[in-house]
Write a protein that holds these residues in place. Structure first.
Motif, PDB file in Angstrom:
ATOM      1  N   VAL A  30      31.425  48.573  42.301  1.00  0.00           N
ATOM      2  CA  VAL A  30      30.127  48.320  41.678  1.00  0.00           C
ATOM      3  C   VAL A  30      29.839  49.352  40.593  1.00  0.00           C
ATOM      4  O   VAL A  30      29.294  49.020  39.529  1.00  0.00           O
ATOM      5  N   ARG A  31      30.221  50.607  40.819  1.00  0.00           N
ATOM      6  CA  ARG A  31      30.029  51.633  39.791  1.00  0.00           C
ATOM      7  C   ARG A  31      30.793  51.283  38.521  1.00  0.00           C
ATOM      8  O   ARG A  31      30.302  51.490  37.410  1.00  0.00           O
ATOM      9  N   ALA A  57      29.336  40.183  46.041  1.00  0.00           N
ATOM     10  CA  ALA A  57      28.071  39.521  45.714  1.00  0.00           C
ATOM     11  C   ALA A  57      27.347  40.285  44.609  1.00  0.00           C
ATOM     12  O   ALA A  57      26.776  39.682  43.689  1.00  0.00           O
ATOM     13  N   ILE A  58      27.383  41.612  44.680  1.00  0.00           N
ATOM     14  CA  ILE A  58      26.750  42.423  43.636  1.00  0.00           C
ATOM     15  C   ILE A  58      27.472  42.233  42.307  1.00  0.00           C
ATOM     16  O   ILE A  58      26.830  42.069  41.252  1.00  0.00           O
ATOM     17  N   LEU A  59      28.797  42.231  42.330  1.00  0.00           N
ATOM     18  CA  LEU A  59      29.556  42.044  41.088  1.00  0.00           C
ATOM     19  C   LEU A  59      29.244  40.694  40.450  1.00  0.00           C
ATOM     20  O   LEU A  59      29.071  40.593  39.228  1.00  0.00           O
ATOM     21  N   GLU A  60      29.175  39.660  41.261  1.00  0.00           N
ATOM     22  CA  GLU A  60      28.867  38.333  40.726  1.00  0.00           C
ATOM     23  C   GLU A  60      27.443  38.301  40.163  1.00  0.00           C
ATOM     24  O   GLU A  60      27.194  37.695  39.116  1.00  0.00           O
ATOM     25  N   TRP A  61      26.507  38.945  40.854  1.00  0.00           N
ATOM     26  CA  TRP A  61      25.139  38.970  40.361  1.00  0.00           C
ATOM     27  C   TRP A  61      25.044  39.733  39.045  1.00  0.00           C
ATOM     28  O   TRP A  61      24.360  39.289  38.107  1.00  0.00           O
ATOM     29  N   CYS A  83      38.354  45.903  41.658  1.00  0.00           N
ATOM     30  CA  CYS A  83      38.758  46.040  43.054  1.00  0.00           C
ATOM     31  C   CYS A  83      40.103  46.742  43.206  1.00  0.00           C
ATOM     32  O   CYS A  83      40.318  47.485  44.169  1.00  0.00           O
ATOM     33  N   LEU A  84      40.997  46.505  42.272  1.00  0.00           N
ATOM     34  CA  LEU A  84      42.349  47.060  42.384  1.00  0.00           C
ATOM     35  C   LEU A  84      42.370  48.583  42.305  1.00  0.00           C
ATOM     36  O   LEU A  84      43.036  49.243  43.109  1.00  0.00           O
ATOM     37  N   ALA A 114      33.979  56.961  34.372  1.00  0.00           N
ATOM     38  CA  ALA A 114      32.633  57.292  34.847  1.00  0.00           C
ATOM     39  C   ALA A 114      32.463  56.967  36.324  1.00  0.00           C
ATOM     40  O   ALA A 114      31.692  57.638  37.030  1.00  0.00           O
ATOM     41  N   ALA A 115      33.151  55.945  36.798  1.00  0.00           N
ATOM     42  CA  ALA A 115      32.999  55.502  38.186  1.00  0.00           C
ATOM     43  C   ALA A 115      33.885  56.245  39.169  1.00  0.00           C
ATOM     44  O   ALA A 115      33.732  56.077  40.383  1.00  0.00           O
TER      45      ALA A 115
END
Length: 216
Positions: free
Chosen positions: A18-19, A76-80, A170-171, A206-207
């Motif tokens: 998510v970051r 779900a957060i990534l899709e949103w 994700c990878l 940054a993440a």
């Protein structure tokens, strides 16, 4: 979308995904650390469980027209985020390739990460008397062995062509975990090459866990 807050742990691979997306889409946010280990884990504290009953990270919180909203589960957060801020996109334009990006993301999200996450590893070690690092290496190796030929079929610079996608979000954290538990990545040359291509990108830098305020 105002007053965005991300409840995160520096080394959580799900939070890391998510970051990356927030940084890639230039969405400012406040970082709230949830220590998953200290004092039994802050994710189990009642105030946090009210926010996220699953007692997991990440949780995203924001204000929408005066209403506080929360969302958990990283995909779900990534899709949103993709729907809320479609540019720059983390999904290819072609419908089939969009589905492939989701396939690879889900292969990691459902097929690798849950079996080697902290709670499972602790149970294997503390309740079953097992070797947690060996457990992690076995299941990660099995998942990456399946993912390597999948990604090789569509890879360009990144997992799906020449632009980062949900799959790359994700990878990268998954390969970090693999290295952390001393899994040799020589058998996954496509995945390792993509990971190296992501490393210099500003959003991925940054993440990175080492750059988070709660890094230890």
């Amino acid at each position: 979308m105002n007053d965005v807050v991300l409840y995160s742990y520096w080394r959580s691979s799900c939070s890391w995904r998510v970051r990356i997306a927030l940084a890639y889409k230039n969405i400012p946010y406040t970082y709230r650390a949830v220590h998953l280990i200290k004092d039994g884990g802050a994710q189990h504290v009642a105030t946090y469980r009210q926010l996220n009953p699953a007692a997991q990270v990440p949780t995203l919180q924001w204000n929408a027209a005066g209403v506080t909203r929360t969302l958990s589960q990283s995909l779900a957060i990534l899709e949103w985020l993709e729907e809320h801020a479609p540019t720059p996109s983390l999904l290819p334009a072609d419908p089939w390739l969009r589905a492939k990006a989701r396939q690879y993301a889900e292969a990691i999200n459902a097929g690798i990460q849950p079996i080697q996450n902290l709670a499972v590893g602790q149970y294997v070690r503390d309740q079953l008397g097992g070797d947690m690092p060996a457990w992690f290496r076995y299941w990660t190796a099995r998942g990456l062995a399946a993912l390597e030929p999948m990604v090789a079929a569509t890879a360009g610079t990144f997992c799906v062509g020449d632009q980062p996608s949900l799959a790359d979000c994700c990878l990268v954290p998954q390969l970090y975990n693999a290295r952390r538990f001393q899994l040799d990545l020589a058998a996954y040359p496509t995945l390792a090459r993509i990971d190296a291509a992501c490393a210099p990108l500003p959003a991925f830098q940054a993440a990175h866990p080492d750059r988070q305020p709660d890094a230890e």
